[in-house]
Write an enzyme that holds these catalytic residues in place. Structure first.
Site, mmCIF file in Angstrom:
data_model
loop_
_atom_site.group_PDB
_atom_site.id
_atom_site.type_symbol
_atom_site.label_atom_id
_atom_site.label_comp_id
_atom_site.label_asym_id
_atom_site.label_seq_id
_atom_site.Cartn_x
_atom_site.Cartn_y
_atom_site.Cartn_z
ATOM 1 N N ASP A 1 -2.150 -1.663 10.548
ATOM 2 C CA ASP A 1 -2.334 -1.568 9.081
ATOM 3 C C ASP A 1 -2.992 -2.800 8.477
ATOM 4 O O ASP A 1 -3.294 -2.802 7.285
ATOM 5 C CB ASP A 1 -0.951 -1.458 8.396
ATOM 6 C CG ASP A 1 -0.394 -0.053 8.433
ATOM 7 O OD1 ASP A 1 -1.133 0.869 8.790
ATOM 8 O OD2 ASP A 1 0.798 0.099 8.075
ATOM 9 N N LYS B 80 0.846 -1.207 0.000
ATOM 10 C CA LYS B 80 0.000 0.000 0.000
ATOM 11 C C LYS B 80 0.872 1.244 0.000
ATOM 12 O O LYS B 80 2.045 1.187 0.410
ATOM 13 C CB LYS B 80 -0.944 0.029 1.200
ATOM 14 C CG LYS B 80 -0.285 0.052 2.601
ATOM 15 C CD LYS B 80 0.171 1.408 3.089
ATOM 16 C CE LYS B 80 0.821 1.361 4.480
ATOM 17 N NZ LYS B 80 1.690 2.490 4.802
HETATM 18 O O1 C5P Z 1 0.280 -1.342 14.995
HETATM 19 P P1 C5P Z 1 1.705 -1.584 14.672
HETATM 20 O O2 C5P Z 1 2.286 -2.755 15.411
HETATM 21 O O3 C5P Z 1 1.971 -1.662 13.203
HETATM 22 O O4 C5P Z 1 2.497 -0.299 15.181
HETATM 23 C C1 C5P Z 1 3.887 -0.280 15.321
HETATM 24 C C2 C5P Z 1 4.281 0.858 16.232
HETATM 25 O O5 C5P Z 1 4.043 2.134 15.591
HETATM 26 C C3 C5P Z 1 3.513 0.955 17.534
HETATM 27 O O6 C5P Z 1 4.106 0.168 18.523
HETATM 28 C C4 C5P Z 1 3.588 2.441 17.873
HETATM 29 O O7 C5P Z 1 4.853 2.751 18.435
HETATM 30 C C5 C5P Z 1 3.540 3.093 16.497
HETATM 31 N N1 C5P Z 1 2.175 3.488 16.087
HETATM 32 C C6 C5P Z 1 1.565 4.567 16.712
HETATM 33 N N2 C5P Z 1 0.311 4.935 16.306
HETATM 34 C C7 C5P Z 1 -0.324 4.284 15.302
HETATM 35 C C8 C5P Z 1 0.295 3.191 14.659
HETATM 36 C C9 C5P Z 1 1.558 2.826 15.084
HETATM 37 O O8 C5P Z 1 2.122 5.202 17.609
HETATM 38 N N3 C5P Z 1 -1.543 4.683 14.924
#
Ligand code: C5P
Length: 290
Positions: free
Chosen positions: A141, A17
Site C-alpha cells: 500500500d 486512505k
Molecule cells: O504488502 P503488505 O506487507 O502490506 O501485505 C501484508 C500481507 O497481506 C501479506 O503478507 C499477504 O499475506 C497479504 N496480501 C496479499 N495480497 C496483497 C496484499 C497483501 O495476500 N495484494
C-alpha cells in the site's frame, strides 16, 4: 502527503486512505494476491517529525505500537540508507491519529512520509518515482501515498496509476475498537469466479458522480473479514441502516465507511451513530478526500 519545515524539524502530514473498490483477481506464486483497487486519500493524518541526529531513533505517541526494527518507519529509513549509502541519522517522532490494523493504511502512510521526509532532510534528491519504487519493497500500500489524492492500484497494490477526482467525497468512518490482521483476511478469501474489473466505478469517480460511485462500491475482502471477525457484519448493517449514499469496509478492515451525499449528510449520519458508540465500542470520524 504534505511536508513543512519548522525550525530544525521536517514535519510530514501522512494521510489515511479508504478503498472505494477492491477486487481480488488471483493468488500469486509469491503468496500474495493480484488485486485491483481504487484508493483515495482522506483528511485524517498521522504526523511524522524528523530531525537530523547521528543515529536512527523512533518514538511514538501510542505506546501500544512497537518502535523496534520491525516498525515500517524504521524499515523505510534503513532501506533508504542502504540504497543511497547515506550515513546520516534522524530522530523520528510519530504522532498516531489513524486507527491501527483498521484498513486505513496507517503504517503504510507513515513509511511513505518517512521516505519523503528523509529524502528532504538528508538532501538525497530522489524523485517521487524512485521513492515509490523503494516503498513497494516494504509494503503493497505504500507507493499509493506518492500519488494521492486518488489512484488505481494493481499488482499487489504497488503498481499505481493516478486517477482524476474532480470533487471532494464526504465520508463517515466507523472504526471498531478491534483491528483485523490483513494476512488472516487474505487466508479466508474466496476468489471470484468472474472478477469485476472496475471500469464502471473508475468512470463514475472521474465524473464525480457520487450516486453512481455509491452503487458501484465493492470490496471482495469484506466477506473474508467477516469470517475472521464476525462483528464486522453487525457494524456494516448498523452503518447501512443510516441510509448513506453507500457503505463499505475499507481494505482488509476493520474500518467501515459511509459515502455521503454532502458534508451535511455526513454530519447527520455521524449524529445518528453517536448514541451507539459507547455500547458497541467504536469511534466515528467525519472526513473527506484530500
Ligand atoms: O504488502 P503488505 O506487507 O502490506 O501485505 C501484508 C500481507 O497481506 C501479506 O503478507 C499477504 O499475506 C497479504 N496480501 C496479499 N495480497 C496483497 C496484499 C497483501 O495476500 N495484494
Amino acid at each position: 502527503m504534505h511536508l513543512t519545515t519548522y525550525l530544525n524539524d521536517i514535519v510530514v502530514w501522512a494521510p489515511a486512505k479508504v478503498n472505494l473498490f477492491l477486487e481480488v483477481l488471483g493468488k500469486r506464486p509469491d503468496g500474495y494476491h493480484d488485486i485491483a483497487t481504487l484508493m483515495v486519500a482522506i483528511r485524517l493524518y498521522d504526523t511524522v517529525i524528523l530531525r537530523k541526529t547521528d543515529d536512527l531513533t523512533l518514538t511514538c505517541s501510542d505506546q501500544s505500537l512497537t518502535v523496534g526494527p520491525d516498525n515500517l518507519v524504521l524499515r523505510a529509513a534503513k532501506l533508504l540508507q542502504e540504497r543511497t549509502g547515506c550515513r546520516l541519522g534522524a530522530s523520528i517522532r510519530l504522532i498516531k491519529r489513524i486507527p491501527m490494523a483498521a484498513g486505513l493504511a496507517g503504517g503504510s502512510t507513515d513509511a511513505a512520509a518517512t521516505l519523503a521526509g528523509l529524502n528532504q532532510l538528508w538532501g538525497l534528491k530522489l524523485s517521487n518515482a524512485e521513492l515509490a519504487s523503494m516503498a513497494g519493497e516494504i509494503g503493497s500500500d505504500i507507493p499509493f501515498f506518492f500519488h494521492t489524492p486518488a489512484a488505481w492500484c494493481t499488482g499487489r497494490g504497488e503498481i499505481v496509476a493516478p486517477a482524476k477526482l474532480p470533487i471532494p467525497l464526504d465520508f463517515v468512518l466507523l472504526c471498531p475498537s478491534f483491528g483485523i490482521s490483513t494476512p488472516a483476511v487474505y487466508k479466508q478469501i474466496t476468489l471470484p469466479a468472474q472478477p469485476i474489473m472496475g471500469e464502471a466505478i473508475r468512470a463514475a469517480v472521474s465524473k464525480g458522480d457520487v450516486d453512481s460511485i455509491a452503487k458501484l462500491l465493492h470490496n471482495q475482502l469484506e466477506d473474508a473479514a467477516a469470517i475472521v471477525e464476525p462483528r464486522i457484519g453487525d457494524f456494516a448493517k448498523m452503518l447501512a441502516d443510516t441510509k448513506p449514499a453507500g457503505s463499505l469496509m475499507s481494505g482488509s478492515g476493520s474500518t467501515l465507511f459511509a459515502l455521503c451525499r454532502s458534508r451535511e449528510d455526513a454530519t447527520c449520519i455521524a449524529a445518528e451513530l453517536a448514541p451507539q458508540m459507547k455500547a458497541h465500542k467504536f469511534r466515528v470520524i467525519i472526513t473527506r478526500t484530500e
